[in-house]
Design an enzyme around this catalytic site. Structure first.
Site, short mmCIF file in Angstrom:
data_model
loop_
_atom_site.label_atom_id
_atom_site.label_comp_id
_atom_site.label_asym_id
_atom_site.label_seq_id
_atom_site.Cartn_x
_atom_site.Cartn_y
_atom_site.Cartn_z
N HIS A 202 0.43 12.99 4.14
CA HIS A 202 1.88 12.75 4.11
C HIS A 202 2.59 13.69 5.08
O HIS A 202 3.38 14.56 4.67
CB HIS A 202 2.38 12.92 2.68
CG HIS A 202 3.66 12.22 2.38
ND1 HIS A 202 4.89 12.76 2.65
CD2 HIS A 202 3.90 11.01 1.83
CE1 HIS A 202 5.83 11.91 2.27
NE2 HIS A 202 5.26 10.84 1.77
N GLU A 364 1.64 7.44 7.24
CA GLU A 364 0.58 7.62 6.25
C GLU A 364 -0.53 6.59 6.43
O GLU A 364 -0.32 5.41 6.20
CB GLU A 364 1.14 7.48 4.83
CG GLU A 364 2.22 8.50 4.49
CD GLU A 364 3.12 8.00 3.36
OE1 GLU A 364 2.68 8.02 2.22
OE2 GLU A 364 4.25 7.58 3.66
#
Ligand SMILES: *[C@@H]1O[C@H](CO)[C@@H](O)[C@H](O)[C@H]1NC(C)=O
Ligand SMILES: *[C@@H]1O[C@H](CO)[C@@H](O)[C@H](O)[C@H]1NC(C)=O
Ligand SMILES: *[C@@H]1O[C@H](CO)[C@@H](O)[C@H](O)[C@H]1NC(C)=O
Ligand SMILES: *[C@@H]1O[C@H](CO)[C@@H](O)[C@H](O)[C@H]1NC(C)=O
Ligand SMILES: *[C@@H]1O[C@H](CO)[C@@H](O)[C@H](O)[C@H]1NC(C)=O
Ligand SMILES: *[C@@H]1O[C@H](CO)[C@@H](O)[C@H](O)[C@H]1NC(C)=O
Ligand SMILES: *[C@@H]1O[C@H](CO)[C@@H](O)[C@H](O)[C@H]1NC(C)=O
Ligand SMILES: *[C@@H]1O[C@H](CO)[C@@H](O)[C@H](O)[C@H]1NC(C)=O
Length: 406
Positions: A202, A364
């Site tokens: 992330h 991501e």
């Protein structure tokens, strides 16, 4: 090395990662800010045990100025203190993104995991689970199990029942660097029961190191997702509906037909409520559709995403073995998160030293979100003892003005 967990888990760790004192030492250990550094030609990166997070990533821009391209904090101890917790650079686990109604079923048994998003009066803790729950992996300190000058491995033993998930999961996250390249490999084993596993990285990117003197946002960055003609449909709370949508050419979510500045997408149809109720921007799970190319090697068949900034001249190609790619345009940032000392413009009165809305882009690599609640998609997201391990791999390759040298 301090590890808790079942004897099986500790054995799995020991067998796969014989950490010697010499290996741990060869990487130099943490600096005074608690950061572990790895370096190669043209790249320098730091990581912290908290969430196995990347904390700094330095690349020289077109002027030869070092830029720190990832969001984070100045020291490791601050990550657990900051109340906003934006999942800064960490590994969401054991199940990234959202689980609808904090519920899923395996072999006819329904499991309820801890909710942590979208609270209502009736359900004050939330109505869905984001990034593995209120104490998901990126709220915990991993163990450093190896550190060399060019690599670091973090490990975690996630106990049976934690956050409501069935069974123990043991995971190793390895980051390596080579010339102008950051690679990651995540491996996870379900050691005792069948359980959902889906990980991601992330990382918050700003390819100008938040130092662009003409704009504070990343909306001038150009994004290309050449394999992403489709996306996962979501409701107003970003929960998948089960439908897969076409990213029609010329609409906001079309990043496949040609590279496009993010800001351009804000002028195209479909941008309103594109990131949930009343949200303008991107928080979207794009499908990486390469089935027609089988067989292919993900290390060369790509990139699945390219991001560049004309201002810094920095260009990033992302290669991955994953079949989805989430893009979040920092819609929820609002100028309350401070930049690191290594970022931004010092002594500039025009821009505050904080991350503004749309100031960054989270990218991501992952599988199809909430695949555990959408069995019609046929995703492999439940792992049990004896299964092949869960594996996620990605490679971030940098160039400057189209050239590798810098
Ligand atoms: C860590 O960083 C935070 C935020 O920049 C700062 O407030 C704090 O004083 C720092 N702590 C240490 C021990 O350096
Ligand atoms: C995690 O590690 C940081 C330092 O790296 C420390 O300040 C913090 O207390 C640790 N948190 C937990 C929950 O152990
Ligand atoms: C900014 O965002 C943070 C984190 O979501 C939130 O706590 C804070 O209240 C927001 N501030 C404003 C002024 O909206
Ligand atoms: C949410 O899950 C619970 C079980 O955990 C179930 O009782 C409830 O009906 C579900 N709600 C919805 C709206 O699906
Ligand atoms: C909400 O979370 C708190 C803190 O984890 C917990 O003590 C409480 O029981 C939870 N409430 C409900 C309704 O689940
Ligand atoms: C911004 O920085 C560039 C490169 O250093 C410089 O050429 C330009 O004049 C600066 N612009 C402003 C508005 O300060
Ligand atoms: C942003 O991009 C536009 C082209 O779309 C360009 O004209 C402008 O100079 C760029 N601004 C910055 C600050 O990079
Ligand atoms: C969207 O914003 C409007 C105006 O602020 C508000 O009335 C409405 O309740 C919001 N809708 C949702 C679903 O949050």
């Amino acid at each position: 090395m301090k590890l808790t967990g079942s004897p099986l888990a500790v054995f799995a760790l020991a067998a796969s990662l014989p950490l010697t004192a010499a290996a741990a030492k060869s990487g130099g250990g943490p600096d005074k800010d608690g950061k572990y550094w790895i370096r190669a030609k043209g790249i320098e990166a730091s990581f912290i045990p908290y969430g196995a997070s990347i904390s700094n990533l330095f690349i020289d821009d077109r002027y030869g100025i070092r830029r720190d391209l990832v969001g984070g904090f100045d020291n490791a101890s601050y990550y657990g203190i900051d109340a906003q917790h934006p999942h800064f650079g960490g590994v969401p686990g054991r199940y990234a993104n959202r689980i609808k109604n904090s519920t899923f079923s395996i072999d006819g048994t329904t499991y309820r995991v801890l909710p942590n998003e979208n609270p209502t009066k009736a359900e004050p803790n939330g109505t869905d689970t984001l990034h593995g729950g209120p104490d998901g992996w990126d709220w915990r300190n991993f163990t450093v199990t190896a550190h060399t000058p060019t690599s670091i491995t973090f490990s975690i033993v996630d106990p049976d029942g934690k956050e409501g998930f069935p069974g123990e999961v043991v995971s190793h996250i390895t980051y390596t660097v080579k010339e102008h390249q950051w690679d990651l490999k995540m491996v996870a084993l379900a050691t005792t029961k069948k359980t959902p596993i889906m990980l991601s990285s992330h990382t918050y990117w700003n390819l100008d190191g938040f130092a662009n003197n003409e704009t504070q946002t990343a909306l001038n960055h150009t994004l290309h997702l050449p394999y992403s003609g489709q996306r996962v449909d979501v409701d107003g709370y970003l929960i998948p509906t089960g439908d897969i949508l076409a990213n029609k050419k010329g609409t906001a979510n079309d990043f496949w037909s040609r590279p496009k500045q993010l800001g351009k997408g804000f002028e195209q149809s479909g941008i309103k409520n594109n990131c949930g109720n009343n949200c303008t921007g991107f928080d979207t799970c794009y499908i990486v559709n390469r089935d027609a190319l089988q067989p292919f090697d993900w290390r060369t068949e790509g990139p699945v995403a390219s991001l560049s900034s004309a201002w810094s001249g920095i260009h990033l190609d992302v290669y991955s073995d994953q079949t989805a790619f989430q893009v979040y345009s920092c819609n929820g940032q609002n100028g309350t998160l401070a930049l690191k000392k290594t970022q931004g413009l010092h002594g500039n009165k025009r821009f505050p030293r904080t991350i503004p809305q749309y100031g960054c882009l989270v990218m991501e690599v992952e599988d199809w979100i909430d695949g555990i609640n959408n069995p019609e998609w046929g995703r492999k997201q439940v792992y049990g003892p004896g299964d092949e391990p869960y594996v996620l791999q990605a490679s971030y390759r940098f160039s400057i003005d189209g050239k590798k040298s810098a």
